[in-house]
Design an enzyme around this catalytic site. Structure first.
Site, PDB file in Angstrom:
ATOM      1  N   TYR A   1       1.095  -1.292  -0.002  1.00 60.43           N
ATOM      2  CA  TYR A   1      -0.031  -0.003   0.101  1.00 60.43           C
ATOM      3  C   TYR A   1       0.835   1.355  -0.134  1.00 60.43           C
ATOM      4  O   TYR A   1       0.709   2.149  -0.829  1.00 60.43           O
ATOM      5  CB  TYR A   1      -1.158  -0.142   1.277  1.00 60.43           C
ATOM      6  CG  TYR A   1      -1.501   1.211   1.524  1.00 60.43           C
ATOM      7  CD1 TYR A   1      -2.398   1.728   0.562  1.00 60.43           C
ATOM      8  CD2 TYR A   1      -1.438   1.673   2.799  1.00 60.43           C
ATOM      9  CE1 TYR A   1      -3.112   2.974   1.026  1.00 60.43           C
ATOM     10  CE2 TYR A   1      -2.051   3.163   3.112  1.00 60.43           C
ATOM     11  CZ  TYR A   1      -2.876   3.758   2.003  1.00 60.43           C
ATOM     12  OH  TYR A   1      -3.202   4.913   2.592  1.00 60.43           O
TER      13      TYR A   1
ATOM     14  N   ASP B   1      12.326 -12.231  -0.925  1.00 57.94           N
ATOM     15  CA  ASP B   1      11.964 -12.570   0.436  1.00 57.94           C
ATOM     16  C   ASP B   1      13.150 -11.781   1.223  1.00 57.94           C
ATOM     17  O   ASP B   1      14.304 -12.190   0.957  1.00 57.94           O
ATOM     18  CB  ASP B   1      11.401 -13.771   0.905  1.00 57.94           C
ATOM     19  CG  ASP B   1      10.677 -13.603   2.155  1.00 57.94           C
ATOM     20  OD1 ASP B   1      11.121 -12.950   3.219  1.00 57.94           O
ATOM     21  OD2 ASP B   1       9.519 -14.198   2.330  1.00 57.94           O
TER      22      ASP B   1
ATOM     23  N   ALA C   1       7.340  -5.022   5.853  1.00 61.04           N
ATOM     24  CA  ALA C   1       7.218  -5.527   7.336  1.00 61.04           C
ATOM     25  C   ALA C   1       5.792  -5.707   7.838  1.00 61.04           C
ATOM     26  O   ALA C   1       4.811  -5.233   6.890  1.00 61.04           O
ATOM     27  CB  ALA C   1       7.671  -4.058   8.304  1.00 61.04           C
TER      28      ALA C   1
ATOM     29  N   SER D   1       7.636   4.356  12.949  1.00 62.92           N
ATOM     30  CA  SER D   1       6.164   4.403  13.246  1.00 62.92           C
ATOM     31  C   SER D   1       6.042   5.337  14.513  1.00 62.92           C
ATOM     32  O   SER D   1       6.853   5.332  15.513  1.00 62.92           O
ATOM     33  CB  SER D   1       5.538   2.957  13.351  1.00 62.92           C
ATOM     34  OG  SER D   1       4.381   3.105  14.030  1.00 62.92           O
TER      35      SER D   1
ATOM     36  N   TYR E   1       4.848  -4.500  17.856  1.00 60.90           N
ATOM     37  CA  TYR E   1       5.165  -4.192  16.547  1.00 60.90           C
ATOM     38  C   TYR E   1       5.963  -2.692  16.635  1.00 60.90           C
ATOM     39  O   TYR E   1       7.090  -2.577  16.108  1.00 60.90           O
ATOM     40  CB  TYR E   1       3.813  -3.734  15.808  1.00 60.90           C
ATOM     41  CG  TYR E   1       4.025  -2.685  14.625  1.00 60.90           C
ATOM     42  CD1 TYR E   1       4.468  -2.952  13.614  1.00 60.90           C
ATOM     43  CD2 TYR E   1       3.337  -1.492  15.116  1.00 60.90           C
ATOM     44  CE1 TYR E   1       4.664  -2.053  12.478  1.00 60.90           C
ATOM     45  CE2 TYR E   1       3.409  -0.296  14.119  1.00 60.90           C
ATOM     46  CZ  TYR E   1       4.035  -0.792  13.071  1.00 60.90           C
ATOM     47  OH  TYR E   1       4.108   0.026  11.814  1.00 60.90           O
TER      48      TYR E   1
ATOM     49  N   LYS F   1      10.106  -1.597  15.643  1.00 60.94           N
ATOM     50  CA  LYS F   1      10.532  -0.280  14.975  1.00 60.94           C
ATOM     51  C   LYS F   1      11.703   0.439  15.653  1.00 60.94           C
ATOM     52  O   LYS F   1      12.585   0.883  15.007  1.00 60.94           O
ATOM     53  CB  LYS F   1       9.201   0.582  14.567  1.00 60.94           C
ATOM     54  CG  LYS F   1       8.472  -0.047  13.587  1.00 60.94           C
ATOM     55  CD  LYS F   1       8.796  -0.315  12.410  1.00 60.94           C
ATOM     56  CE  LYS F   1       7.943  -0.883  11.311  1.00 60.94           C
ATOM     57  NZ  LYS F   1       8.347  -1.041   9.957  1.00 60.94           N
TER      58      LYS F   1
ATOM     59  N   GLY G   1      -5.024  -1.085  24.356  1.00 65.02           N
ATOM     60  CA  GLY G   1      -3.911  -0.443  23.926  1.00 65.02           C
ATOM     61  C   GLY G   1      -4.050   0.756  22.996  1.00 65.02           C
ATOM     62  O   GLY G   1      -2.907   1.227  22.579  1.00 65.02           O
ATOM     63  N   ASP G   2      -5.083   1.070  22.702  1.00 64.43           N
ATOM     64  CA  ASP G   2      -5.436   2.193  22.019  1.00 64.43           C
ATOM     65  C   ASP G   2      -5.503   3.716  22.818  1.00 64.43           C
ATOM     66  O   ASP G   2      -6.360   3.679  23.763  1.00 64.43           O
ATOM     67  CB  ASP G   2      -6.970   2.189  21.429  1.00 64.43           C
ATOM     68  CG  ASP G   2      -7.035   1.650  20.037  1.00 64.43           C
ATOM     69  OD1 ASP G   2      -5.845   1.114  19.392  1.00 64.43           O
ATOM     70  OD2 ASP G   2      -8.075   1.401  19.632  1.00 64.43           O
TER      71      ASP G   2
END
Ligand code: UD1
Length: 325
Positions: A11, A51, A74, A116, A140, A144, A283-284
């Protein structure tokens, strides 16, 4: 420059490739097509199905006069990373070590890395600048941060020049409507809303409406993917001019709530877009907004297409073509 784009069929990667070619660079896409799609490959690109877990694939890709690497290959689902950390450790950390070692062996010196806002964790103050403490809430985000640490060492020990770009919430589709590949099984807000609008899923689940925000729903800093893509080109050119490595936030510096995006989607699509409020997602944080002054100072970059209407309109033009009648 001759640029190898890892994850270039994904994307964000597909948008970066278009901007690179528009700026006159030569692009080689390297992707294992696990999330990326052939729909996102364009005329003028070279494509290698490979890969990052396979060092020989990387060595072969870099043998061809590559001068810079942009790494976007990723996994990115924060929730999944808490359930399957091995998958994230392997691909996101070990895979990136493979990339850095292949670059070192091939003498490739410039590296642009997709980092991120997840490196920061729960905000201690807003807007979040680059000096904000780094306490990732999910594995995640930890992957990073770990790679950012590695990059600083490869710079010091191997002369690697890098840009770590800390994206806030990437959203929208190419302003010129050249990207048509959909994300597979999306979990992020805007593609989920678009799937509901296009009749591909039945309803949006709003994860909590009792946050201390403008309307009770979560607020995020959505940055248009074309804006993000342009920042990659600027970062690469900054490094190629012999400037120092850098770590910058990429955000619009504006917050939008779930309901604000939902309302814009209803208005611009003309569809009902059913939504139901459910429990908060663990976690938000309530609100995340970027301070992006450093990107402006170092790269001359700022978001230009990240208003809510452009985010939704450019997404809808892609999703409406998939509408179930
Ligand atoms: C997360 C990561 C981010 C990562 C991005 C990529 C954190 C803090 N952020 O962003 O670093 O790059 O994923 O996947 O780890 N929402 C709903 N219903 C849905 C989906 C989302 O209400 O079906 C709400 C969420 O509660 C949130 C907002 O929409 O308030 C945005 O969520 P999402 O698109 O998943 O992104 P983040 O979690 O902010």
């Amino acid at each position: 420059m001759k640029v190898l784009v890892l994850g270039g069929a994904g994307y964000i990667g597909s948008h970066v490739c278009l901007e690179l070619m528009e700026a006159g660079h030569s692009v080689c896409v390297f992707d294992n097509l696990s999330s990326g799609t052939r729909d996102n490959l364009f005329a003028g690109e070279k494509f290698i199905e490979g890969d990052i877990m396979n060092p020989s694939d990387l060595a072969a890709a870099m043998a061809d006069g590559i001068e810079a690497v942009i790494h976007m290959a990723a996994f990115k689902a924060a929730g999944e990373s808490m359930e399957a950390p091995e998958k994230y450790a392997r691909n996101n950390i070990s895979g990136t070590i493979n990339v850095l070692n292949a670059m070192t062996a091939a003498g490739v010196r410039y590296f642009v890395f997709s980092s991120s806002a997840a490196v920061y964790g729960e905000p201690e103050y807003l807007p979040i600048d680059e000096k904000h403490p780094k306490n990732p809430e999910n594995f995640y985000g930890y992957t990073k941060l770990e790679i950012e640490g590695l990059l600083a060492w490869y710079d010091k020990l191997k002369g690697l020049k890098y840009a770590a770009l800390r994206y806030f919430n990437a959203a929208g589709y190419d302003i010129q409507n050249r990207v048509t590949g959909l994300e597979k099984n999306p979990a992020n807000l805007l593609p989920v809303i678009m799937e509901v609008a296009a009749g591909m899923r039945s309803e949006l689940k709003i994860f909590g409406d009792d946050y201390d925000t403008v309307d009770g729903t979560g607020v995020r800093d959505y940055v248009h993917v074309t804006d993000l893509a342009k920042a990659h080109v600027s970062a690469l050119e900054h490094l190629a001019r012999g400037r120092d490595s850098l770590v910058v936030n990429l955000g619009s510096e504006e917050g939008l709530s779930v309901k604000q995006i939902l309302e814009a989607a209803r208005r611009l699509s003309g569809q009902a877009v059913p939504a139901v409020t459910v429990a908060r997602r663990p976690g938000d944080p309530a609100k995340l907004v970027a301070g992006s002054a450093r990107a402006k100072e170092l790269l001359g970059w700022q978001a230009e297409h990240s208003d809510v209407d452009t985010l939704v309109r450019t997404s809808w033009q892609v999703y409406k073509s998939r509408m179930k009648s």
